[in-house]
Design a protein around this motif. Sequence first.
Motif, mmCIF file in Angstrom:
data_model
loop_
_atom_site.group_PDB
_atom_site.id
_atom_site.type_symbol
_atom_site.label_atom_id
_atom_site.label_comp_id
_atom_site.label_asym_id
_atom_site.label_seq_id
_atom_site.Cartn_x
_atom_site.Cartn_y
_atom_site.Cartn_z
ATOM 1 N N ALA A 170 0.791 -1.233 0.000
ATOM 2 C CA ALA A 170 0.000 0.000 0.000
ATOM 3 C C ALA A 170 0.818 1.275 0.000
ATOM 4 N N SER A 171 2.073 1.244 0.434
ATOM 5 C CA SER A 171 2.834 2.490 0.599
ATOM 6 C C SER A 171 3.041 3.210 -0.732
ATOM 7 N N GLY A 172 3.217 2.487 -1.826
ATOM 8 C CA GLY A 172 3.370 3.136 -3.133
ATOM 9 C C GLY A 172 2.112 3.870 -3.554
ATOM 10 N N PHE A 173 0.956 3.289 -3.239
ATOM 11 C CA PHE A 173 -0.317 3.952 -3.526
ATOM 12 C C PHE A 173 -0.444 5.255 -2.746
ATOM 13 N N VAL A 174 -0.085 5.214 -1.471
ATOM 14 C CA VAL A 174 -0.109 6.438 -0.657
ATOM 15 C C VAL A 174 0.858 7.462 -1.233
ATOM 16 N N MET A 175 2.037 7.025 -1.658
ATOM 17 C CA MET A 175 3.032 7.927 -2.229
ATOM 18 C C MET A 175 2.480 8.672 -3.440
ATOM 19 N N VAL A 176 1.811 7.963 -4.333
ATOM 20 C CA VAL A 176 1.302 8.591 -5.555
ATOM 21 C C VAL A 176 0.225 9.615 -5.229
ATOM 22 N N MET A 177 -0.681 9.283 -4.311
ATOM 23 C CA MET A 177 -1.735 10.228 -3.955
ATOM 24 C C MET A 177 -1.166 11.480 -3.292
ATOM 25 N N VAL A 178 -0.231 11.283 -2.371
ATOM 26 C CA VAL A 178 0.353 12.432 -1.676
ATOM 27 C C VAL A 178 1.216 13.249 -2.632
ATOM 28 N N LEU A 179 1.957 12.579 -3.520
ATOM 29 C CA LEU A 179 2.805 13.291 -4.474
ATOM 30 C C LEU A 179 1.968 14.159 -5.406
ATOM 31 N N ALA A 180 0.835 13.637 -5.874
ATOM 32 C CA ALA A 180 -0.050 14.435 -6.718
ATOM 33 C C ALA A 180 -0.546 15.670 -5.975
ATOM 34 N N ALA A 181 -0.848 15.519 -4.673
ATOM 35 C CA ALA A 181 -1.287 16.667 -3.880
ATOM 36 C C ALA A 181 -0.152 17.662 -3.670
ATOM 37 N N LEU A 182 1.061 17.160 -3.435
ATOM 38 C CA LEU A 182 2.206 18.054 -3.238
ATOM 39 C C LEU A 182 2.477 18.893 -4.474
ATOM 40 N N ARG A 183 2.296 18.287 -5.656
ATOM 41 C CA ARG A 183 2.542 19.029 -6.892
ATOM 42 C C ARG A 183 1.507 20.118 -7.127
ATOM 43 N N GLY A 219 13.200 26.052 7.523
ATOM 44 C CA GLY A 219 13.812 24.989 6.730
ATOM 45 C C GLY A 219 12.753 24.170 6.012
ATOM 46 N N MET A 220 13.198 23.338 5.074
ATOM 47 C CA MET A 220 12.248 22.574 4.270
ATOM 48 C C MET A 220 11.448 21.594 5.125
ATOM 49 N N MET A 221 12.071 20.956 6.124
ATOM 50 C CA MET A 221 11.332 20.030 6.964
ATOM 51 C C MET A 221 10.213 20.756 7.711
ATOM 52 N N LYS A 222 10.507 21.948 8.216
ATOM 53 C CA LYS A 222 9.489 22.717 8.920
ATOM 54 C C LYS A 222 8.411 23.198 7.960
ATOM 55 N N ILE A 223 8.790 23.526 6.743
ATOM 56 C CA ILE A 223 7.815 23.962 5.745
ATOM 57 C C ILE A 223 6.858 22.817 5.407
ATOM 58 N N TYR A 224 7.427 21.622 5.230
ATOM 59 C CA TYR A 224 6.565 20.480 4.956
ATOM 60 C C TYR A 224 5.643 20.196 6.128
ATOM 61 N N ARG A 225 6.188 20.265 7.352
ATOM 62 C CA ARG A 225 5.409 19.901 8.528
ATOM 63 C C ARG A 225 4.357 20.944 8.864
ATOM 64 N N ARG A 226 4.669 22.226 8.697
ATOM 65 C CA ARG A 226 3.776 23.300 9.136
ATOM 66 C C ARG A 226 2.919 23.888 8.014
ATOM 67 N N ILE A 227 3.362 23.793 6.773
ATOM 68 C CA ILE A 227 2.672 24.475 5.681
ATOM 69 C C ILE A 227 2.108 23.492 4.656
ATOM 70 N N ILE A 228 2.990 22.657 4.090
ATOM 71 C CA ILE A 228 2.584 21.854 2.938
ATOM 72 C C ILE A 228 1.647 20.725 3.342
ATOM 73 N N LEU A 229 2.062 19.897 4.310
ATOM 74 C CA LEU A 229 1.234 18.750 4.689
ATOM 75 C C LEU A 229 -0.132 19.159 5.248
ATOM 76 N N PRO A 230 -0.219 20.194 6.107
ATOM 77 C CA PRO A 230 -1.565 20.614 6.544
ATOM 78 C C PRO A 230 -2.445 21.108 5.400
ATOM 79 N N SER A 231 -1.836 21.629 4.339
ATOM 80 C CA SER A 231 -2.632 22.152 3.229
ATOM 81 C C SER A 231 -3.217 21.055 2.350
ATOM 82 N N ILE A 232 -2.733 19.829 2.471
ATOM 83 C CA ILE A 232 -3.260 18.725 1.654
ATOM 84 C C ILE A 232 -4.080 17.757 2.513
ATOM 85 N N TRP A 233 -4.695 18.264 3.591
ATOM 86 C CA TRP A 233 -5.452 17.396 4.488
ATOM 87 C C TRP A 233 -6.586 16.647 3.792
#
Length: 311
Positions: free
Chosen positions: A182-195, A211-225
């Motif tokens: 299943a992890s590859g399926f999750v990767m594709v869905m999340v990658l499409a959202a990140l793009r 930094g990029m890790m903080k940007i992903y944790r605080r900005i990018i990932l919450p925006s693709i909920w």
Amino acid sequence: MSNLPPPPAFKARGKSRAARIAQLIPMVVLLPTIITTGLYIFVFVGWNIYLSVSTSTLLPVYDYAGFDAYERLWRNPRWTTGVWNLAFFGVLYIVLSTVVGVFLAILMDQKVKAENLLRSIFLYPIAISFVVTGTTWQWILNPSTGLEAFVRNLGWDEFTFTLITNRETAMYAVVIAAVWHASGFVMVMVLAALRGVDHDMVKAGQIDGAGMMKIYRRIILPSIWPVMISVLIILLQFAIKTFDLVLALTHGGPGISTTFPAMFVYDRLFAAGQLSQGAAAAVWMLIGLVIVFLPVMALAWVVRRQRGGAA
């Protein structure tokens, strides 16, 4: 006179008729699916519920027996073990699949070389069936044919790898195979959202010194909920319906250490000839789906309302 354009009234009438036809076409196309889904949900589920309170054994018998099948169900150690196994497996499966999938998606989002090839490789497991996945991992983890036999052939005669044959560790073998699937399926869905994330937000975070890790944790990932909620629902569905993967990998063993509710339902309905108890177990699986999905949907609704209010 025949070449004159029609009066405006006829034009309007023609447009309205065309608009009505255009609105009817989707309904006509979807009507068979709606009817089939309605039959499945209301007719067959209702019939299953009635069987669960009947005296049915090998064949359906419509004599009312109360909730005797439900009482006997929770006294059956195989059913209670299967429920606990499903809870344990579900938590590990969903958490690890999500973590691995998000991690791979973030790595792929860095514009790595041969991205298309890597994406295809990571996505390949979801393209094969659970039966093939279980059979492959059973061969790899089986002491007589897999990793243990390979290492012993290299000269390490004392090497043992009993992950799949040990009652205490067999469930982890199921989790490993399921996460790989299943992890590859999750990767594709999340990658499409990140793009699809607005790069202006990323630039604003970089200007603020994040930094990029903080940007992903605080900005990018919450925006693709919304995508993360979809991933959670799909993985929950996969977890609760787990049957063929376990059947091919461990057959529910050793003993009943990796048995699942879906396997219990199949055994009661088709092997043991206990229709009422199998139907009762299926009803409990349906109740479990509702119990699990309602909080998730409520959380999605609350987050949507909060974000809508903030906007």
